[in-house]
Enzyme design. Structure first.
Site, PDB file in Angstrom:
ATOM      1  N   ASP A 121      20.707  58.410  81.315  1.00 37.23           N
ATOM      2  CA  ASP A 121      21.184  59.769  81.581  1.00 37.23           C
ATOM      3  C   ASP A 121      22.507  59.769  82.338  1.00 37.23           C
ATOM      4  O   ASP A 121      22.981  58.728  82.802  1.00 37.23           O
ATOM      5  CB  ASP A 121      20.118  60.571  82.350  1.00 37.23           C
ATOM      6  CG  ASP A 121      19.472  59.766  83.482  1.00 37.23           C
ATOM      7  OD1 ASP A 121      20.051  58.752  83.900  1.00 37.23           O
ATOM      8  OD2 ASP A 121      18.390  60.151  83.941  1.00 37.23           O
ATOM      9  N   GLU A 174      12.276  66.610  82.984  1.00 35.36           N
ATOM     10  CA  GLU A 174      11.560  67.311  84.053  1.00 35.36           C
ATOM     11  C   GLU A 174      10.233  67.871  83.535  1.00 35.36           C
ATOM     12  O   GLU A 174      10.034  67.946  82.313  1.00 35.36           O
ATOM     13  CB  GLU A 174      12.440  68.456  84.556  1.00 35.36           C
ATOM     14  CG  GLU A 174      13.801  68.012  85.076  1.00 35.36           C
ATOM     15  CD  GLU A 174      13.733  67.338  86.445  1.00 35.36           C
ATOM     16  OE1 GLU A 174      12.673  66.758  86.796  1.00 35.36           O
ATOM     17  OE2 GLU A 174      14.736  67.387  87.165  1.00 35.36           O
ATOM     18  N   ASP A 215       8.376  64.267  90.906  1.00 35.18           N
ATOM     19  CA  ASP A 215       7.676  65.251  90.066  1.00 35.18           C
ATOM     20  C   ASP A 215       7.192  64.625  88.747  1.00 35.18           C
ATOM     21  O   ASP A 215       6.816  65.329  87.821  1.00 35.18           O
ATOM     22  CB  ASP A 215       8.574  66.466  89.790  1.00 35.18           C
ATOM     23  CG  ASP A 215       9.849  66.101  89.025  1.00 35.18           C
ATOM     24  OD1 ASP A 215      10.010  64.914  88.668  1.00 35.18           O
ATOM     25  OD2 ASP A 215      10.671  67.002  88.775  1.00 35.18           O
ATOM     26  N   HIS A 249       8.956  62.844  86.598  1.00 36.65           N
ATOM     27  CA  HIS A 249       9.903  62.758  85.475  1.00 36.65           C
ATOM     28  C   HIS A 249      10.290  61.319  85.180  1.00 36.65           C
ATOM     29  O   HIS A 249      10.278  60.458  86.062  1.00 36.65           O
ATOM     30  CB  HIS A 249      11.143  63.640  85.714  1.00 36.65           C
ATOM     31  CG  HIS A 249      12.059  63.174  86.798  1.00 36.65           C
ATOM     32  ND1 HIS A 249      12.682  64.042  87.673  1.00 36.65           N
ATOM     33  CD2 HIS A 249      12.486  61.942  87.160  1.00 36.65           C
ATOM     34  CE1 HIS A 249      13.447  63.359  88.502  1.00 36.65           C
ATOM     35  NE2 HIS A 249      13.346  62.082  88.223  1.00 36.65           N
TER      36      HIS A 249
END
Ligand code: PGA
Length: 261
Positions: free
Chosen positions: A67, A143, A136, A138
């Site tokens: 990313d 996400e 979280d 990810h």
């Protein structure tokens, strides 16, 4: 899935580096998928050491990063281009043309994302993908709520991710809100996946990924669908696993296991 629980961050990093080295020894022109963040820094340090001291060769290796922040030029100190250059690429002998990182600045993001997907296939697909995990759950910037079939695309970051990353920027409002990220579906096509996690703040996400249901609310849980995944965890990151004793039992029995186990 294989769960390897390590006594320290150092040990975790070395165990993961050994998998990368083994991949390159078997296939010198392997395609590696790489991650940024604080987690893989120890792994990259160990790969640099192996390159310098043991001749680990990257001259035929191709890499794809997961990313990049949208809007950050490649020389921005918080861009992932900069991170990879400083923490790995400038210290090893990988040819620059073999390095792929999503573009943070481009006129046509959609065309770029399509090209990135095509390029991974042209290069023969990813042999070994390195992942971290967000608090979280990810993987890359997928996400909660991301499709488990998603491909490389632009993603809006979750508030928690923006908060987690704010420590790297001067002001919270400087943290980019969008990123280009490989999708969960892209990641699942890698032949082998290793996920590294350390620290108590990852314990809940790790437990959800390994022992929870497969759900887009924790995109790392999609790894349960992959046939060759290893989690390298320190004790703090492993601390919420219900079956921790069983995973340690499996590791202890591994040397005597039948060859295919
Ligand atoms: P970290 O990030 O390695 O900096 O904890 C991991 C992630 O968010 O994927």
């Amino acid at each position: 899935m294989e769960i390897v629980i390590c006594d320290s961050y150092e040990q975790m990093s070395k165990a993961a580096a050994a998998v990368v080295a083994q991949t390159l020894n078997r296939k010198p022109d392997a395609v590696l998928g790489l991650a940024t963040g604080s987690t893989p820094l120890g792994l990259y340090r160990e790969l640099i050491r192996m390159h310098r001291e043991e001749g680990l060769d990257f001259s035929y290796v191709t890499t794809f990063n997961l990313d990049e922040y949208v809007g950050l030029p490649s020389d921005h100190p918080q861009s992932y281009h900069y991170f990879m250059r400083e923490n790995l690429f400038k210290h090893i002998n990988i040819p620059p043309q073999n390095i792929h990182i999503p573009a943070g600045t481009t006129d046509n993001y959609r065309a770029f994302c399509d090209w990135y997907e095509r390029r991974i296939k042209e290069c023969g697909k990813i042999d070994l993908q390195v992942l971290g995990i967000g608090a979280d759950g990810h993987i890359a910037f997928n996400e909660p709520g991301s499709s488990l079939g998603s491909r490389t695309r632009i993603k809006t970051l979750a508030k928690q991710t923006i908060e987690d990353n704010a420590r790297f920027f001067e002001r919270p409002e400087d943290v980019p809100v969008y990123a280009i990220t490989m999708g969960v579906g892209t990641i699942l096509e890698a032949r082998r996946i290793i996920l590294l996690a350390n620290g108590e703040n990852k314990a809940e996400a790790v437990a959800a990924a390994i022992e929870g249901p497969v759900t887009s609310m924790c995109t790392a849980s999609a790894l349960q669908l992959h046939q060759d995944v290893t989690f390298f965890l320190d004790r703090a990151a492993a601390s919420r696993l219900k079956m921790i004793e069983y995973y340690e039992w499996i590791q202890a029995k591994r040397p005597g296991a039948p060859p295919s186990a």
